[in-house]
Design an enzyme around this catalytic site. Sequence first.
Site, PDB file in Angstrom:
ATOM      1  N   GLU A 173       0.821  -1.223   0.000  1.00 31.32           N
ATOM      2  CA  GLU A 173       0.000   0.000   0.000  1.00 31.32           C
ATOM      3  C   GLU A 173       0.854   1.271   0.000  1.00 31.32           C
ATOM      4  O   GLU A 173       0.665   2.163   0.839  1.00 31.32           O
ATOM      5  CB  GLU A 173      -0.966  -0.021   1.195  1.00 31.32           C
ATOM      6  CG  GLU A 173      -1.974  -1.147   1.093  1.00 31.32           C
ATOM      7  CD  GLU A 173      -3.117  -1.091   2.113  1.00 31.32           C
ATOM      8  OE1 GLU A 173      -3.051  -0.292   3.060  1.00 31.32           O
ATOM      9  OE2 GLU A 173      -4.080  -1.860   1.933  1.00 31.32           O
ATOM     10  N   GLU A 292      -5.416  -8.437  -0.734  1.00 26.65           N
ATOM     11  CA  GLU A 292      -6.140  -8.202   0.520  1.00 26.65           C
ATOM     12  C   GLU A 292      -7.601  -7.966   0.170  1.00 26.65           C
ATOM     13  O   GLU A 292      -7.917  -7.024  -0.572  1.00 26.65           O
ATOM     14  CB  GLU A 292      -5.605  -6.975   1.272  1.00 26.65           C
ATOM     15  CG  GLU A 292      -4.270  -7.203   1.938  1.00 26.65           C
ATOM     16  CD  GLU A 292      -3.844  -6.042   2.836  1.00 26.65           C
ATOM     17  OE1 GLU A 292      -4.705  -5.414   3.478  1.00 26.65           O
ATOM     18  OE2 GLU A 292      -2.628  -5.771   2.876  1.00 26.65           O
TER      19      GLU A 292
HETATM   20  O1  AHR Z   1      -5.118  -6.206   6.742  1.00 22.30           O
HETATM   21  C1  AHR Z   1      -5.028  -5.090   7.587  1.00 22.30           C
HETATM   22  C2  AHR Z   1      -4.349  -3.924   6.909  1.00 22.30           C
HETATM   23  O2  AHR Z   1      -5.149  -3.450   5.877  1.00 22.30           O
HETATM   24  C3  AHR Z   1      -3.024  -4.199   6.248  1.00 22.30           C
HETATM   25  O3  AHR Z   1      -1.960  -4.139   7.123  1.00 22.30           O
HETATM   26  C4  AHR Z   1      -2.933  -3.101   5.235  1.00 22.30           C
HETATM   27  O4  AHR Z   1      -2.183  -3.469   4.115  1.00 22.30           O
HETATM   28  C5  AHR Z   1      -4.375  -2.777   4.909  1.00 22.30           C
HETATM   29  O5  AHR Z   1      -4.636  -1.433   4.961  1.00 22.30           O
END
Ligand code: AHR
Length: 502
Positions: A173, A292
């Site tokens: 990110e 994610e």
């Molecule tokens: O999964 C939780 C968080 O969400 C992770 O650390 C991050 O990459 C995202 O914002």
Amino acid sequence: MKKARMILNKEFTIAPIDPRIYSSFIEHLGRAVYGGIYEPDHPKADAQGFREDVAQLVKDLNVPLVRYPGGNFVSGFNWEDSVGPVEKRPHRLDLAWFTTETNEVGLHEFDHWLKKAGSEMMYAINLGTRGVDAARNVVEYANHPGGSYWSDLRIKNGAKDPLNIKLWCLGNEMDGPWQMGHKPATEYGRLAAEAAKVMKWVDPSIELVACGSSHSEMPTFGTWEMEMLEECYEHVDYVSLHRYYGNPTNDTPGFLARSMDMDEFIHTVISICDAIKGKKRSKKTLNLSFDEWNVWYHSRQQDEEIWKQDRWGKALPILEDIYNFEDALLCGSILLSFLRRADRVKIACMAQLVNVIAPIMTRNGGGAWAQTIYWPLYHCSKYGRGTSLRAVVDTPTYDCSDYKDVPVVDAHATMDEAGELTIFAVNRDMKEDAELTVNLGGFEGLSKVQHILLHHDDVKAINTEENPDNVSPVEVPAGTLVDGKLKVKLPAISWNVIRMTR
Ligand code: AHR
């Protein structure tokens, strides 16, 4: 009863399904590692301190890859802290989650756990506070056979054979201002290209994921992808996407429609990748790593309280969303979105795996159980392998606050290597059952039908340690399959798995 139709033909396929779309994620965050997979004092811990009961639940889920060690955590992480004698490893402040990381579990320990859990590592490197040098060194440490400084150190630390990590994330990110070492797209793209170049020089067999946007509502979404890919397109193999959904206004029909946002997000990122490909006259096509995804909102308020009371604590119970039945339905629809784009979505990680926004929950010193969202991932991972079929679905629709023409029946189909068929279907209607009629072309010989149902009358129903099967799948009487026509009833508000075998 609502009525929906589906047409399937064995010859009409989208693509082979990459099993890695059923992957997951463990970050050094909250009780994911400490008190989740690892709890040395637990009666079910193995000699290395990893809980057998948790590993078994993961094994049953059959997740091909686990992304590790972060997440936001990785952007301040020194990988060298996580290897060598445990007693010499430093305790560090983790500025991502305002906790203290002890490094008791590191690269070798996690590799040991993955073997127990039947999975492989997708390793994220730190491109926030670190750079090209640390990137090449960690590849040398993990993957080089021996005879060099870092590979010999791995051998000295107990791993004679390389860890052989095939898939690597180039940071996490990096478009987000909350990220340690956040950078503008061009700067990140250049760093990713240089890191990728040296990592592949060390081990040409690895694959690399460049950071796309943290979510599709980022103000820089789109331009971030274009500008960073302008710099690193030829050096990387995948672009990442991240997305979490919530239902804070308690609008179930609107919440269940959120997978349409996922479809749009995937479509847009593919379009951008292909536009850059065209502009560069490249021979290479980039694929997507949705590394994610999940529902995440239940725990946010509670986390603020925890941080107020215990900043810099260890293994705090943060991001512990307790998932309900409607969350499982949305997760099911999201998995169908991946299957529909099996041609380009090659990796996807439900975030995360244990305790932290996770399908598996544990109590310290106590039990481990499956949350509601465990089940659609379990079903897709078990039955949704092989080929994604080009399913044509005709269904009633509804309108809600953010979307028009939301399919009431969200359905897709896959065919395994034996030519056997699975239909996955969500009935989004809160009140009415739906009859699904499927016309099958070319699937001669399939005669047995099995129907697995996940349903609860209360969309807010949850599983707990005391009542772990409150929301869990059951087998129900299957529909009829006569002359290549299947008729099956999808109960109101349900996740369905319909298997047709010989
Ligand atoms: O999964 C939780 C968080 O969400 C992770 O650390 C991050 O990459 C995202 O914002």
